[in-house]
Structure formats: C-alpha cells, structure tokens
Design a protein around this motif. Sequence first.
Motif, mmCIF file in Angstrom:
data_model
loop_
_atom_site.group_PDB
_atom_site.id
_atom_site.type_symbol
_atom_site.label_atom_id
_atom_site.label_comp_id
_atom_site.label_asym_id
_atom_site.label_seq_id
_atom_site.Cartn_x
_atom_site.Cartn_y
_atom_site.Cartn_z
ATOM 1 N N THR A 136 0.826 -1.206 0.000
ATOM 2 C CA THR A 136 0.000 0.000 0.000
ATOM 3 C C THR A 136 0.866 1.264 0.000
ATOM 4 O O THR A 136 1.179 1.792 -1.053
ATOM 5 C CB THR A 136 -0.961 -0.001 1.201
ATOM 6 N N ASN A 137 1.287 1.729 1.183
ATOM 7 C CA ASN A 137 1.953 3.038 1.205
ATOM 8 C C ASN A 137 3.290 3.072 1.935
ATOM 9 O O ASN A 137 3.727 4.117 2.391
ATOM 10 C CB ASN A 137 1.008 4.099 1.786
ATOM 11 N N LEU A 138 3.975 1.926 2.031
ATOM 12 C CA LEU A 138 5.355 1.887 2.504
ATOM 13 C C LEU A 138 6.242 1.619 1.292
ATOM 14 O O LEU A 138 6.125 0.576 0.641
ATOM 15 C CB LEU A 138 5.561 0.790 3.551
ATOM 16 N N HIS A 139 7.123 2.560 0.983
ATOM 17 C CA HIS A 139 7.908 2.502 -0.247
ATOM 18 C C HIS A 139 9.410 2.445 0.065
ATOM 19 O O HIS A 139 9.869 3.080 1.011
ATOM 20 C CB HIS A 139 7.637 3.734 -1.106
ATOM 21 N N TYR A 140 10.144 1.709 -0.785
ATOM 22 C CA TYR A 140 11.597 1.664 -0.660
ATOM 23 C C TYR A 140 12.295 2.328 -1.848
ATOM 24 O O TYR A 140 13.513 2.370 -1.919
ATOM 25 C CB TYR A 140 12.078 0.227 -0.508
ATOM 26 N N THR A 141 11.522 2.838 -2.755
ATOM 27 C CA THR A 141 12.047 3.612 -3.875
ATOM 28 C C THR A 141 10.946 4.513 -4.386
ATOM 29 O O THR A 141 9.769 4.332 -4.052
ATOM 30 C CB THR A 141 12.561 2.701 -5.011
#
Length: 341
Positions: A136-141
């Motif tokens: 959903t809304n945890l991003h690593y890039t």
Amino acid sequence: MECFDVTIIGGGPAGMYSAFYSGMRDMKTKLIEANEVLGGRMLHYPEKMIWDVGGVTPMPCEKLIGQLEQQARTFDPEIILGEQVTHLSLQEDGTYILTTASGEQHWTKTVIMAVGYGMIKPAKLEIEGAERFEVTNLHYTVQELEVFRGKHVLISGGGDSAVDWANELEPVAGSVTIVHRRNEFGGHERNVVRMKESSVQVHTPYKVEKLHSADGETISQVTVAHMESGETMFFDVDAVIVNHGMKSDFGPVRNWGIKMGEWTAEVDEQLQTALPGVFGAGDYIDYTNKVRLIAGTFTDAVQAVNGAKRFIEPEADQYAMVSSHNNRFKEKNRALGAAEE
C-alpha cells in the motif's frame, strides 16, 4: 565456440560505456546482464534527476539510461540480458570461459567486471509487521513522483537518495518530513543545503519507532523517537519512504579468486584485478582518488578497456584516438551528415 576480445559483466553505466569504448578500440565485444533490461542500479531511481554528468543538462535517470544504451549499441556489441554469470574459469591458453546460471558458456580473452555492488536490495525497515504495508503506502524507492502529489510524506534516511527524494517531492507532495538517525546527512552538500532551505521538515537525530494504521492496511500515523532522549513525536502520513541503504549480494563472484572487501574489489593502476585479464570498472572497484560519480564511472570504463586491449595486444596504443579523428566514426559521421541534409 566464438571467442570475444572482451566480455563485460554488468549493464549499468560502467558496463554500457565499456561496451561503447571497446568499440572505439575495435574490440569484439559482448555484454552480459543479469536483469532483463540495462541500467543497473539506476533502474531503482527512474525519475531521479541527474545533474553531474559533464555536458549533459539535468535529466531523469530513465532518460540517461536510454541514452547510455543507445551509445553502448553504437558498434553493435552482442548484448545478452536475463543471464547471471555464475562461474569463471581460466583455460590453459589464457582465455576464460564464463558460465551462466542457465548453463550457457561464453569464451573471452578478457573480462571487465562492471557488477556494481552485486545483486542489491533495499535494506528493509526493521519494525515488526512493516512488510504488510509494502503493498500500500510503505515505499523503498520512488518510481513516479505523481504517486505522491498532494500527500503528506515521511522519509526515513539520510543518504543521497533520501535527500534527493525530499527535494524532488517538496514541490509535488502536500508536505515532506525527513527523519535521520544522525545530525549530519550523507548526501551531496549542495543538495542538503537546498533541502534545509526548503519547506521540508527536517528532524535529527530521530528514527521511525512505530507504524500505526487506522484500517489495518495503510499507514496513517508514524511515531518517531529521538536517538538520545527517547522523546517521541507523531506524524499523520499518507505515505512513508524508507532509504536505509542497500544490502549487497555478490553471489558466486566472491569465489572467483578476485580480492574483495565487503563492497569492492582491489585493482592495480590498469584497473586489473588479482586475476590476469580480468579488469574492473564502476562501483565494483576501489582505488586511491576513486570518484564515485557516474562521470567517474566513464573514466573507469575507459581505463579498463584500455587495459584489456593492451593485455591482448601489448603493442597497441595506450588509448583510442579521439572520436573526432577516429576512423571508426567516419561512416557514422557521413550517415549523420546525410540525415541532416
């Protein structure tokens, strides 16, 4: 089996420019890349703006990758995608056989290692249950800036990418907050100054302590804690971006006899590794006065190719003739001239 003058392992900036420059030196060239596309580490930051390549105006990473690939194909090297080289073996005649995971074998007189930091993956946020928010809304890039338009974004990290993302998202997002474990940021000085002079909210030394979710599916609030006092703050968020560096896996490369530290290989003045005829370029190698910019990578590629050329032909010129006088460009220049008429 056909034997190439040089085989380049890795299709990032170092590998692509090596393929171009080896064409300038009239070498029969092959490039093998484990991914299905060229670009290397740059693929992680397609919309990140690149400012520090000489003679090139600022452009997104994605565009620079395309131009590097076009340049790499100038002299029609053989390019193999989706194949990981797993074994390297030296033959009695001094040539090498490279074997890929699929069992394919490739003969070559020299090798240029342009593998960067190996197979890299982002270091994950070490909070229990964080992985469920990755869909959903945890991003690593950051793949597309527009995804974050008007949103309240919290960034955790203090390196180049974290600082760059903060700067690029600042005019797009509703708000940008960045938290970093140390007081000093690791990004380029000018970019750090730009970030601090903007509307980005900077909090140091803090770490992400806890993720909160109102619906169990998306992060709605983040708790951050001061690294020394333990004091906590709460931020309402629409998205969280984590940049805690990369984890590297060189896989079988470490078993090839190349002298390596944790991240890089040792090379001599010709950028040759401990293996005869095996050279290095780009992030994979380290030496005195190494320049860790894309521009520095191009110089590495030139030096590695020149080393490979003279390894095969000791009497060869030390460098290729510049493109304005290089016979390999005569037909291409005529074609360009005809196209402009």
